[in-house]
Design a protein around this motif. Structure first.
Motif, mmCIF file in Angstrom:
data_model
loop_
_atom_site.group_PDB
_atom_site.id
_atom_site.type_symbol
_atom_site.label_atom_id
_atom_site.label_comp_id
_atom_site.label_asym_id
_atom_site.label_seq_id
_atom_site.Cartn_x
_atom_site.Cartn_y
_atom_site.Cartn_z
ATOM 1 N N SER A 15 0.803 -1.220 0.000
ATOM 2 C CA SER A 15 0.000 0.000 0.000
ATOM 3 C C SER A 15 0.835 1.269 0.000
ATOM 4 O O SER A 15 0.336 2.354 -0.285
ATOM 5 C CB SER A 15 -0.944 0.016 1.205
ATOM 6 O OG SER A 15 -0.213 -0.019 2.415
ATOM 7 N N GLU A 16 2.139 1.162 0.317
ATOM 8 C CA GLU A 16 2.986 2.348 0.336
ATOM 9 C C GLU A 16 4.457 1.960 0.258
ATOM 10 O O GLU A 16 4.804 0.775 0.328
ATOM 11 C CB GLU A 16 2.731 3.180 1.595
ATOM 12 C CG GLU A 16 2.936 2.427 2.888
ATOM 13 C CD GLU A 16 2.436 3.214 4.093
ATOM 14 O OE1 GLU A 16 2.044 4.376 3.934
ATOM 15 O OE2 GLU A 16 2.443 2.646 5.196
ATOM 16 N N ARG A 20 4.561 -0.483 -2.662
ATOM 17 C CA ARG A 20 3.753 0.166 -3.703
ATOM 18 C C ARG A 20 4.570 0.356 -4.977
ATOM 19 O O ARG A 20 4.059 0.142 -6.087
ATOM 20 C CB ARG A 20 3.242 1.511 -3.205
ATOM 21 C CG ARG A 20 2.330 2.228 -4.213
ATOM 22 C CD ARG A 20 1.734 3.477 -3.598
ATOM 23 N NE ARG A 20 2.762 4.440 -3.214
ATOM 24 C CZ ARG A 20 2.531 5.551 -2.513
ATOM 25 N NH1 ARG A 20 1.306 5.810 -2.090
ATOM 26 N NH2 ARG A 20 3.519 6.375 -2.200
ATOM 27 N N GLY A 37 -2.333 -5.372 2.542
ATOM 28 C CA GLY A 37 -1.916 -4.366 3.508
ATOM 29 C C GLY A 37 -2.991 -4.242 4.557
ATOM 30 O O GLY A 37 -4.095 -4.791 4.413
ATOM 31 N N ASN A 39 -4.277 -1.275 5.557
ATOM 32 C CA ASN A 39 -5.101 -0.088 5.317
ATOM 33 C C ASN A 39 -5.853 -0.239 3.994
ATOM 34 O O ASN A 39 -5.272 -0.093 2.905
ATOM 35 C CB ASN A 39 -4.215 1.157 5.309
ATOM 36 C CG ASN A 39 -5.012 2.444 5.286
ATOM 37 O OD1 ASN A 39 -5.936 2.607 4.493
ATOM 38 N ND2 ASN A 39 -4.657 3.385 6.144
ATOM 39 N N TYR A 40 -7.161 -0.510 4.076
ATOM 40 C CA TYR A 40 -7.943 -0.725 2.854
ATOM 41 C C TYR A 40 -7.994 0.521 1.984
ATOM 42 O O TYR A 40 -7.928 0.430 0.755
ATOM 43 C CB TYR A 40 -9.364 -1.167 3.196
ATOM 44 C CG TYR A 40 -10.252 -1.244 1.966
ATOM 45 C CD1 TYR A 40 -10.170 -2.328 1.092
ATOM 46 C CD2 TYR A 40 -11.147 -0.212 1.655
ATOM 47 C CE1 TYR A 40 -10.951 -2.395 -0.051
ATOM 48 C CE2 TYR A 40 -11.928 -0.267 0.516
ATOM 49 C CZ TYR A 40 -11.829 -1.355 -0.339
ATOM 50 O OH TYR A 40 -12.591 -1.406 -1.470
ATOM 51 N N LYS A 42 -5.810 2.864 1.463
ATOM 52 C CA LYS A 42 -4.589 3.008 0.672
ATOM 53 C C LYS A 42 -4.533 1.975 -0.446
ATOM 54 O O LYS A 42 -4.103 2.274 -1.566
ATOM 55 C CB LYS A 42 -3.362 2.888 1.577
ATOM 56 C CG LYS A 42 -3.173 4.059 2.519
ATOM 57 C CD LYS A 42 -1.912 3.901 3.352
ATOM 58 C CE LYS A 42 -1.718 5.100 4.284
ATOM 59 N NZ LYS A 42 -0.489 4.959 5.117
ATOM 60 N N LEU A 43 -4.984 0.774 -0.153
ATOM 61 C CA LEU A 43 -5.026 -0.269 -1.177
ATOM 62 C C LEU A 43 -6.014 0.093 -2.281
ATOM 63 O O LEU A 43 -5.741 -0.103 -3.478
ATOM 64 C CB LEU A 43 -5.417 -1.609 -0.555
ATOM 65 C CG LEU A 43 -4.390 -2.268 0.367
ATOM 66 C CD1 LEU A 43 -5.023 -3.468 1.067
ATOM 67 C CD2 LEU A 43 -3.162 -2.705 -0.415
ATOM 68 N N LEU A 46 -4.588 2.632 -4.561
ATOM 69 C CA LEU A 46 -3.622 1.987 -5.450
ATOM 70 C C LEU A 46 -4.337 1.283 -6.600
ATOM 71 O O LEU A 46 -3.927 1.401 -7.764
ATOM 72 C CB LEU A 46 -2.795 0.972 -4.647
ATOM 73 C CG LEU A 46 -1.740 0.174 -5.425
ATOM 74 C CD1 LEU A 46 -0.634 1.080 -5.932
ATOM 75 C CD2 LEU A 46 -1.152 -0.930 -4.528
ATOM 76 N N ILE A 57 -6.339 -6.611 -4.707
ATOM 77 C CA ILE A 57 -5.978 -6.084 -3.392
ATOM 78 C C ILE A 57 -6.710 -6.878 -2.317
ATOM 79 O O ILE A 57 -7.790 -7.415 -2.536
ATOM 80 C CB ILE A 57 -6.316 -4.579 -3.259
ATOM 81 C CG1 ILE A 57 -7.820 -4.342 -3.455
ATOM 82 C CG2 ILE A 57 -5.490 -3.755 -4.238
ATOM 83 C CD1 ILE A 57 -8.265 -2.918 -3.109
ATOM 84 N N THR A 59 -7.137 -6.906 2.197
ATOM 85 C CA THR A 59 -6.777 -6.388 3.514
ATOM 86 C C THR A 59 -6.300 -7.527 4.406
ATOM 87 O O THR A 59 -7.019 -8.509 4.599
ATOM 88 C CB THR A 59 -7.980 -5.691 4.176
ATOM 89 O OG1 THR A 59 -8.495 -4.700 3.292
ATOM 90 C CG2 THR A 59 -7.560 -5.029 5.476
#
Length: 268
Positions: A15-16, A20, A37, A39-40, A42-43, A46, A57, A59
């Motif tokens: 996610s980062e 990422r 990741g 954090n949904y 952020k995913l 992406l 993706i 979580t």
């Protein structure tokens, strides 16, 4: 060269940061990608950025065995197999041993070591079948214990040793197992680093502007995967640290101490 076109590549912690950047470059290489990741949001951002591309993706917290198993199961349901697994998810810490609560050490080990072990274990049958690649995201701290990072160093030493054992077991299988050490790279890992009480510090003690970018790091990692390397240590500082620690360990003690301390206080 190992072509990644149409291969199924799995990246934990995508996610980062470096994760990422790895997702970005894998999609550019024509791979079908899955990432996870905690954090949904952020995913989801992406996934929106790569709308129309083969990106799954999910979580998950890799410190949780069931989350790892469910993530890998969802990858198989989506793509049917796995060719490349990059165990990127990780967390750091910043506190001296005498001040550190044991929960900090447990949390770091659960994410960095057990997350790598669990995801690899569940993905292994598919990777063996495809003679694919397993990557562990290690660190110079996996070669040289760093002050204020006792749990982080321990987890990365453990990752290196576990993957080396696995690599040796799989030598005749066609699977490549490698571990990479990015060195100091721009990412959120220092901001998210745990303090002595297992809480995020929320700050970086490094000059992030002078560090290698996550995009540069991802490009080097992809080249190493293509060439099916055994290990890779990035940045001149990282390579020098590993070399000096191997051949001149007492000197390394002094140099590392000088880098991290000022007037007897841990400043980095």
């Amino acid at each position: 060269m190992y072509s990644l076109k149409n291969k199924v590549a799995v990246v934990t912690g995508g996610s980062e940061g470096i994760g990422r950047a790895l997702v970005d470059v894998l999609l550019q290489y024509g791979a079908r990608v899955a990432t996870c990741g905690r954090n949904y949001d952020k995913l989801y951002e992406l996934q929106k950025r790569h709308s129309g591309k083969p990106l799954m993706i999910h979580t998950a917290d890799v410190s949780n065995e069931q989350d790892c198993q469910h993530f890998i199961s969802q990858v198989i349901k989506t793509y049917g197999t796995i060719d490349v697994l990059i165990n990127n998810a990780g967390i750091s810490m910043r506190a001296q041993v005498m001040d550190t609560e044991l929960e900090t050490l447990r949390r770091v080990m659960d994410i960095n070591f057990w997350g790598t072990v669990c995801c690899t274990k569940f993905a292994l049958p598919y990777i063996i079948k495809n003679k694919g690649t397993i990557v562990g995201m290690s660190s110079v701290a996996g070669y040289r214990g760093l002050p204020g990072r006792s749990g982080y160093s321990a987890s990365k030493f453990a990752v290196n040793g576990w993957l080396e054992s696995l690599r040796t077991e799989l030598l005749d299988s066609g699977v490549n197992v490698m571990w990479v050490c990015p060195g100091f790279t721009t990412s959120n890992i220092r901001n998210a680093a745990l303090n002595k009480d297992a809480l995020p510090t929320g700050e970086s003690k490094m000059d992030e502007g002078k560090l290698m970018t996550a995009e540069e790091c991802a490009t080097y990692i992809m080249k190493a995967i293509e060439k099916r390397k055994r290990t890779m240590v990035l940045t001149s500082t990282g390579k020098q640290t590993v070399f000096i620690n191997r051949f001149f360990p007492s000197l390394a003690d002094k140099l590392v101490r000088k880098f991290y301390y000022k007037n007897g206080n841990l400043v980095k």
